[in-house]
Scaffold this active site. Structure first.
Site, PDB file in Angstrom:
ATOM      1  N   GLU A 257       0.816  -1.210   0.000  1.00 47.60           N
ATOM      2  CA  GLU A 257       0.000   0.000   0.000  1.00 47.60           C
ATOM      3  C   GLU A 257       0.852   1.262   0.000  1.00 47.60           C
ATOM      4  OE1 GLU A 257      -2.951  -0.281  -0.774  1.00 47.60           O
ATOM      5  OE2 GLU A 257      -3.216  -2.419  -0.356  1.00 47.60           O
ATOM      6  N   HIS A 260       1.426   2.281  -3.530  1.00 49.99           N
ATOM      7  CA  HIS A 260       0.332   3.108  -4.050  1.00 49.99           C
ATOM      8  C   HIS A 260       0.421   4.533  -3.516  1.00 49.99           C
ATOM      9  CE1 HIS A 260      -1.971   0.058  -6.133  1.00 49.99           C
ATOM     10  NE2 HIS A 260      -2.057  -0.706  -5.066  1.00 49.99           N
TER      11      HIS A 260
END
Length: 491
Positions: A257, A260
Site C-alpha cells: 500500500e 500506491h
C-alpha cells in the site's frame, strides 16, 4: 478568466469534492459504526449526484470547444485529455443510474462483510446480482454499441482492451503453471512459526512505511479488513491488517500500500487537485505497489536487513540466519487468499477473476452459478478444493463495490513492474548494496523520477515505455520469476 482557467477552477472544486467522497470511503472501512451503513449509502449517493452534475455540466463542453490547445503546454493538453475523456464518459451515464450505483454498492459492502463472516454466499448473491446488473447497464451506456467489458475496463486502464489482456494473460498462465508445478515437486523452505505481538507488528510496519519513503506528515496507517490506499496529494492514507501467526501479512500489505501511496505523494505538487495530479491508471498504480512489495521488498538484499529488524522487534523468533529468512519470505505455499499469495501464484488468482467477471458481464455466467464456477476453476488451477466461501468467492470486496474491470489491472501491474524492475537494475547496478542496509532511496527515487512525478501527464502504456525503454511485455516478469524461483528451489 480564460476558458482554460475557468475549466480548471471548476475541475479543482470537483476534485476536492471527490476527495471528500474518498474520505467517506476510508471512514467506512476503518472506523464507521456498522449500523451506519444505510445512512452512509444515502450520503454517498447524494455526493455522487453532486459530482455527476459537476462532471456533466454543459459549460464543460463549451469550455472544451472554446479553448485553443495550441496555447497550452504539455500539462495543459494532458489535463484537457483527461477532462474530455471523463466528460464524454460521464455524460453517457444517466444521473439517476450513477446515484443508484453509489447507493447500492455502499450498502452492498456491509452485506458482503456480513455474508463473508458467515461463509454464506447465498445471503450476498441477490445483492451482487443487483450490482452486476447495474454495472452492466452502465457499461452498455458507456460502450454505445461497442464491447461492454472494454468500456468498463477503460475506467481503470484507459486504452487497454479485454482482447489485449487475454493475449498477455494467455502467455502468462501456462508459463506460471509449469513453474508452479516444478516448484511443488521440489523441497520447500521452512515455514515461519510462533506468535508475533500485534502491537509490535504495527510499530515495525510503520517503520517499514517510512523506510519506503511514505510521508507520515501527509498520511497515516490504520487497520482494516482489506488493506487499501486512499487519497492523493496532501492526504494519502493506507491501511493494513495483523495476524499473530503471520507478521508477513502485515508487513508486505503495508509495503504494497505504501507503493500506491508513494505514487500519489510523489506526483509534482504543481498538479494538486487537477486531472494530471492523480495516478494515470490502476495498472501503473499496481506496478508501483508490486515492485515495492516484491522485487524490492522480497529481494535477498532487503530481507537481509528486515531479518535484523524482526530480531530487534521480536527477539529470537526461530529463524537462524538471513538466508533462511529470505527463503521463508519467498516460500511458495498453497493458499486460498489472493492478497496473501506468493509472487509465483498471485497472478493465477487474478487471471481466474478476470475470466469470471468477463463471463458475468457477457451473461455467459449467472451470479447464481458463480460460487460453483469459482470453486471448479480454483481446483483446476491450484489443485485443491475451496473449503469455505470466505476463502473463495467472498474473499474480495471488489465486485461488491462495483469494481468490474479492476481485477486484471493487478496482473497488468505485475507485468509493468517486471519491465520497470529490469530497467531499474540496468540503471542502478549497485541496488543491492543500498537495499542490504535498509536504504530504499536508490530504488524509490528512480521510480519517483521515471514514473511517479508525472502523474497523469502521459498515457499508461507510454509511462511504462518511457521509463523502461520498451513496450510493455510479459517477458521481463516471466524471466524474473523463473530466475528467482529456479535458484531458490534448486530447479
Amino acid at each position: 478568466m480564460t476558458p482554460y482557467d475557468a475549466l480548471m477552477a471548476h475541475q479543482r472544486e470537483t476534485q476536492a469534492l471527490s476527495q471528500v467522497m474518498g474520505r467517506l470511503g476510508w471512514d467506512q472501512e476503518t472506523v464507521m459504526p456498522r449500523g451506519a451503513a444505510p445512512q452512509r449509502g444515502e450520503e454517498m449517493a447524494a455526493l455522487e449526484g453532486v459530482l455527476h452534475a459537476r462532471r456533466t455540466d454543459p459549460r464543460i463542453a463549451e469550455w472544451l470547444e472554446t479553448i485553443d490547445q495550441t496555447t497550452l503546454d504539455d500539462v495543459g493538453r494532458a489535463n484537457l485529455r483527461h477532462i474530455r475523456r471523463s466528460f464524454e464518459r460521464t455524460s453517457k451515464v444517466p444521473a439517476a443510474l450513477a446515484a443508484r450505483i453509489a447507493r447500492v454498492t455502499s450498502e452492498a459492502q456491509g452485506i458482503w462483510a456480513e455474508a463473508r463472516a458467515k461463509d454464506d454466499f447465498d445471503a450476498f448473491a441477490p445483492t451482487l446480482g443487483e450490482v452486476i446488473a447495474l454495472k452492466r447497464e452502465e457499461g452498455q451506456a458507456l460502450a454505445a454499441g461497442g464491447d461492454v467489458y472494454d468500456a468498463m475496463l477503460d475506467d481503470y486502464e484507459p486504452g487497454m482492451t479485454g482482447a489485449e489482456l487475454e493475449a498477455m494473460f494467455g502467455a502468462l498462465r501456462p508459463a506460471l503453471s509449469d513453474l508452479r508445478a516444478a516448484v511443488r515437486e521440489a523441497e520447500a523452505p521452512p515455514r515461519l512459526t510462533g506468535s508475533f505481538d500485534e502491537n509490535a507488528q504495527m510499530k515495525l510496519t510503520r517503520q517499514l512505511a517510512r523506510t519506503f519513503g511514505y510521508d507520515m506528515t501527509h498520511g497515516r496507517v490504520d487497520k482494516a479488513v482489506h488493506p487499501f490506499s486512499s487519497g492523493s496529494g496532501l492526504d494519502v492514507r493506507i491501511t493494513t491488517r495483523t495476524n499473530p501467526q503471520d507478521p508477513f501479512n502485515c508487513f508486505y500489505s503495508t509495503i504494497h500500500e505504501v507503493g500506491h501511496a508513494a505514487y500519489e505523494q510523489g506526483i509534482d505538487r504543481a498538479h494538486l487537485l487537477t486531472p494530471v495530479g492523480r495516478g494515470v491508471s490502476m495498472g501503473v498504480h499496481e506496478s508501483q505497489s508490486r515492485i515495492y512489495e516484491n522485487q524490492i521488498g522480497r529481494s535477498r538484499a532487503f530481507t537481509g536487513w528486515l531479518f535484523g529488524q524482526m530480531r530487534e522487534a521480536f527477539g529470537d523468533f526461530g529463524v537462524p540466519d538471513a538466508e533462511t529468512f529470505y527463503r521463508i519470505v519467498n516460500r511458495v505455499s498453497d493458499g486460498y487468499i489472493r492478497t496473501e499469495a506468493d509472487e509465483l501464484q498471485y497472478n493465477l488468482h487474478v487471471l481466474m477473476r478476470f475470466d469470471l467477471e468477463r463471463a458475468l458481464v457477457s451473461h455467459d455466467l449467472q451470479v447464481s452459478d458463480l460460487e460453483a464456477a469459482w470453486n471448479d476453476r480454483f481446483e483446476a488451477d491450484f489443485g485443491f478444493a475451496v473449503d469455505k466461501a470466505s476463502n473463495g468467492v467472498l474473499q474480495d470486496v471488489h465486485w461488491a463495490v462495483g469494481l468490474i474491470g479492476y481485477f486484471p489491472t493487478y496482473s497488468l501491474g505485475n507485468v509493468y513492474a517486471g519491465c520497470l524492475h529490469e530497467a531499474l537494475r540496468r540503471d542502478v547496478p549497485d541496488l543491492d548494496t543500498h537495499l542490504s542496509s535498509g536504504n530504499t532511496e536508490a530504488a524509490t527515487g528512480w521510480l519517483k523520477r521515471e514514473v511517479q512525478q508525472h502523474g497523469g501527464l502521459f498515457e499508461p502504456k507510454d509511462v511504462i515505455h518511457k521509463a523502461s525503454g520498451q513496450p510493455a511485455s510479459e517477458r521481463p516478469l516471466l524471466m524474473y520469476l523463473k530466475g528467482k524461483f529456479t535458484e531458490l528451489y534448486g530447479l
